[in-house]
Design a protein around this motif. Structure first.
Motif, mmCIF file in Angstrom:
data_model
loop_
_atom_site.group_PDB
_atom_site.id
_atom_site.type_symbol
_atom_site.label_atom_id
_atom_site.label_comp_id
_atom_site.label_asym_id
_atom_site.label_seq_id
_atom_site.Cartn_x
_atom_site.Cartn_y
_atom_site.Cartn_z
ATOM 1 N N ALA A 293 -15.339 -33.245 5.816
ATOM 2 C CA ALA A 293 -14.790 -33.657 4.466
ATOM 3 C C ALA A 293 -15.208 -34.999 3.963
ATOM 4 O O ALA A 293 -15.113 -35.072 2.533
ATOM 5 N N LYS A 294 -15.903 -35.986 4.588
ATOM 6 C CA LYS A 294 -16.642 -37.242 3.935
ATOM 7 C C LYS A 294 -17.712 -36.790 3.319
ATOM 8 O O LYS A 294 -17.703 -37.411 2.265
ATOM 9 N N ARG A 295 -18.274 -35.791 3.494
ATOM 10 C CA ARG A 295 -19.530 -35.250 2.898
ATOM 11 C C ARG A 295 -19.446 -34.403 1.628
ATOM 12 O O ARG A 295 -20.006 -34.613 0.794
ATOM 13 N N THR A 296 -18.451 -33.830 1.942
ATOM 14 C CA THR A 296 -18.218 -32.839 0.744
ATOM 15 C C THR A 296 -17.194 -33.385 -0.310
ATOM 16 O O THR A 296 -16.950 -32.898 -1.416
ATOM 17 N N GLY A 297 -16.111 -34.261 0.104
ATOM 18 C CA GLY A 297 -15.323 -34.828 -0.660
ATOM 19 C C GLY A 297 -14.062 -33.834 -0.581
ATOM 20 O O GLY A 297 -12.871 -34.210 -1.366
ATOM 21 N N LEU A 298 -13.914 -32.976 0.195
ATOM 22 C CA LEU A 298 -12.781 -32.292 0.542
ATOM 23 C C LEU A 298 -11.980 -32.969 1.566
ATOM 24 O O LEU A 298 -12.453 -33.924 2.053
ATOM 25 N N THR A 299 -10.729 -32.726 1.343
ATOM 26 C CA THR A 299 -9.710 -33.394 2.668
ATOM 27 C C THR A 299 -9.734 -32.620 3.878
ATOM 28 O O THR A 299 -10.162 -31.649 3.876
ATOM 29 N N VAL A 300 -9.581 -33.662 4.978
ATOM 30 C CA VAL A 300 -9.468 -32.975 6.375
ATOM 31 C C VAL A 300 -8.731 -31.649 6.288
ATOM 32 O O VAL A 300 -9.202 -30.871 7.115
ATOM 33 N N ALA A 301 -7.627 -31.951 5.616
ATOM 34 C CA ALA A 301 -6.651 -30.779 5.632
ATOM 35 C C ALA A 301 -7.499 -29.425 5.237
ATOM 36 O O ALA A 301 -7.317 -28.272 5.829
ATOM 37 N N GLU A 302 -7.832 -29.410 4.048
ATOM 38 C CA GLU A 302 -8.683 -28.466 3.272
ATOM 39 C C GLU A 302 -9.815 -27.914 4.417
ATOM 40 O O GLU A 302 -10.088 -26.606 4.384
ATOM 41 N N VAL A 303 -10.757 -28.805 4.624
ATOM 42 C CA VAL A 303 -11.609 -28.332 6.071
ATOM 43 C C VAL A 303 -11.133 -27.638 7.012
ATOM 44 O O VAL A 303 -11.471 -26.676 7.468
ATOM 45 N N ASP A 305 -8.305 -25.887 7.209
ATOM 46 C CA ASP A 305 -7.968 -24.653 6.534
ATOM 47 C C ASP A 305 -9.290 -23.583 6.686
ATOM 48 O O ASP A 305 -8.937 -22.330 6.980
ATOM 49 N N LEU A 306 -10.382 -24.272 6.166
ATOM 50 C CA LEU A 306 -11.354 -23.496 6.201
ATOM 51 C C LEU A 306 -11.847 -23.245 7.478
ATOM 52 O O LEU A 306 -12.141 -21.879 7.655
ATOM 53 N N ALA A 307 -11.539 -23.882 8.412
ATOM 54 C CA ALA A 307 -12.214 -23.650 9.464
ATOM 55 C C ALA A 307 -11.304 -22.447 10.522
ATOM 56 O O ALA A 307 -11.660 -21.689 11.167
ATOM 57 N N LYS A 308 -9.896 -22.581 9.985
ATOM 58 C CA LYS A 308 -9.056 -21.614 10.484
ATOM 59 C C LYS A 308 -9.400 -20.243 9.829
ATOM 60 O O LYS A 308 -9.357 -19.269 10.636
ATOM 61 N N GLU A 309 -9.669 -20.166 8.707
ATOM 62 C CA GLU A 309 -10.115 -18.889 7.953
ATOM 63 C C GLU A 309 -11.369 -18.241 8.538
ATOM 64 O O GLU A 309 -11.474 -17.143 8.733
ATOM 65 N N MET A 310 -12.198 -19.333 8.948
ATOM 66 C CA MET A 310 -13.508 -18.657 9.423
ATOM 67 C C MET A 310 -13.400 -18.132 10.911
ATOM 68 O O MET A 310 -14.279 -17.291 11.488
ATOM 69 N N ASP A 311 -12.508 -18.645 11.946
ATOM 70 C CA ASP A 311 -12.331 -18.023 13.097
ATOM 71 C C ASP A 311 -11.475 -16.810 13.100
ATOM 72 O O ASP A 311 -11.456 -16.468 13.938
ATOM 73 N N LYS A 312 -11.025 -16.413 11.899
ATOM 74 C CA LYS A 312 -10.254 -15.015 11.864
ATOM 75 C C LYS A 312 -11.022 -14.051 12.080
ATOM 76 O O LYS A 312 -12.353 -13.954 11.401
#
Length: 312
Positions: A293-303, A305-312
């Motif tokens: 989140a720190k490196r991309t500018g995304l929020t922790v919540a957004e990252v 959510d991405l992690a959850k999508e990648m785990d599906k």
């Protein structure tokens, strides 16, 4: 009107004529049953042929049809109707480009006292052009002028019908030649106490007799018009309208530029967001969520959510 009057003065006369004709019936021409006039329209339409003259007068009627009003003093019916056909095509094209619909067109030809009979159709097979003829030779111009002259000299107001008849008197059957009748009519109009009506009538006479009037006399009349108080007020009004229109155009341009900039900015943000998401996806197996989140500018919540999508 040709003959040297400035474009600005034309606009003023047009505005004056608009006030004269608005909401008027066409019974004075013997045209019963036509809708009343809703507005006077510009009579110049784009054409690829630079040698074409403009139409005489164009009206919008209350049923939203267009009336093409022409003045003629000759019997060249075929040539004239070919000219009207060209006008009609340009009018149809102009309004179709603006509105994407076809407006009905009515054609009325007012013939001066020089013409005693008229043809009302151009039959070219599948192309049929019809017009309505008004023969002013059937009107007693002397009697009409005398009756109106008495009312003016007695200080009585003219009815709309009398006003429109006075404009056409120079083209009617009279004992005077046309130029003399034009001058008598304009001088009578100057004697009217109602200054706006003065200007309306003189503008109407100049328009109706444009093809026949002596040019040097017309210029004198136009110079007199410019001294008219109502004319000057119309100039101020027109200038104010143009200024307001210019402001409106500038505001619309500014708003359009702002919209474009906002859309561009939004598009850039969306592109940057998509890139950030792709980078974050590639880092999910390498770094912890808070570091991504720190490196991309995304929020922790957004990252997360991405992690959850990648785990599906």
């Amino acid at each position: 009107m040709p003959g040297g009057i400035s474009h600005h003065a034309k606009d003023i006369l047009f505005k004056s004529l608009s006030a004269l004709y608005q909401n008027q019936a066409l019974d004075v021409y013997g045209l019963h049953g036509l809708p009343r006039i809703k507005a006077l329209l510009p009579n110049e339409f784009p054409s690829v042929r630079a040698d074409e003259r403009r139409a005489d007068t164009v009206f919008l009627l209350e049923d939203d049809s267009i009336l093409l009003l022409e003045y003629e003093s000759n019997e060249r019916f075929l040539d004239n109707h070919l000219k009207y056909l060209d006008y009609a095509c340009r009018i149809l094209h102009t309004y179709y480009q603006q509105e994407k619909r076809i407006r009905p067109i009515r054609i009325v030809v007012i013939y001066t006292s020089d013409v005693t009979t008229a043809r009302e159709q151009l039959d070219a097979g599948d192309v049929l052009l019809s017009s309505k003829a008004v023969l002013l030779g059937e009107f007693n111009g002397d009697a009409i002028f005398h009756a109106i002259e008495e009312k003016v000299h007695n200080g009585e107001p003219l009815t709309p019908e009398e006003t429109m008849k006075l404009i056409l008197v120079p083209l009617m059957h009279t004992r005077f030649d046309r130029q003399t009748m034009i001058e008598k009519t304009i001088e009578l109009a100057k004697a009217i106490g109602d200054e706006p009506k003065q200007l309306h009538i003189i503008a109407g006479v100049l328009t109706a007799t444009d093809k026949f009037i002596d040019r040097s006399y017309a210029e004198k009349v136009k110079e007199w018009i410019k001294m008219n108080k109502v004319f000057r007020l119309l100039v101020e009004e027109l200038e104010q309208e143009r200024e307001e229109m210019l402001k409106k155009v500038m505001q619309e341009k500014e708003q359009a530029v702002q919209r474009v900039m906002q859309e561009k900015e939004q598009a850039i943000k969306q592109t940057e967001k998509r890139k950030a998401i792709e980078i974050a996806k590639n880092l999910l197996d390498v770094l912890p969520i808070h570091e991504i989140a720190k490196r991309t500018g995304l929020t922790v919540a957004e990252v997360a959510d991405l992690a959850k999508e990648m785990d599906k």
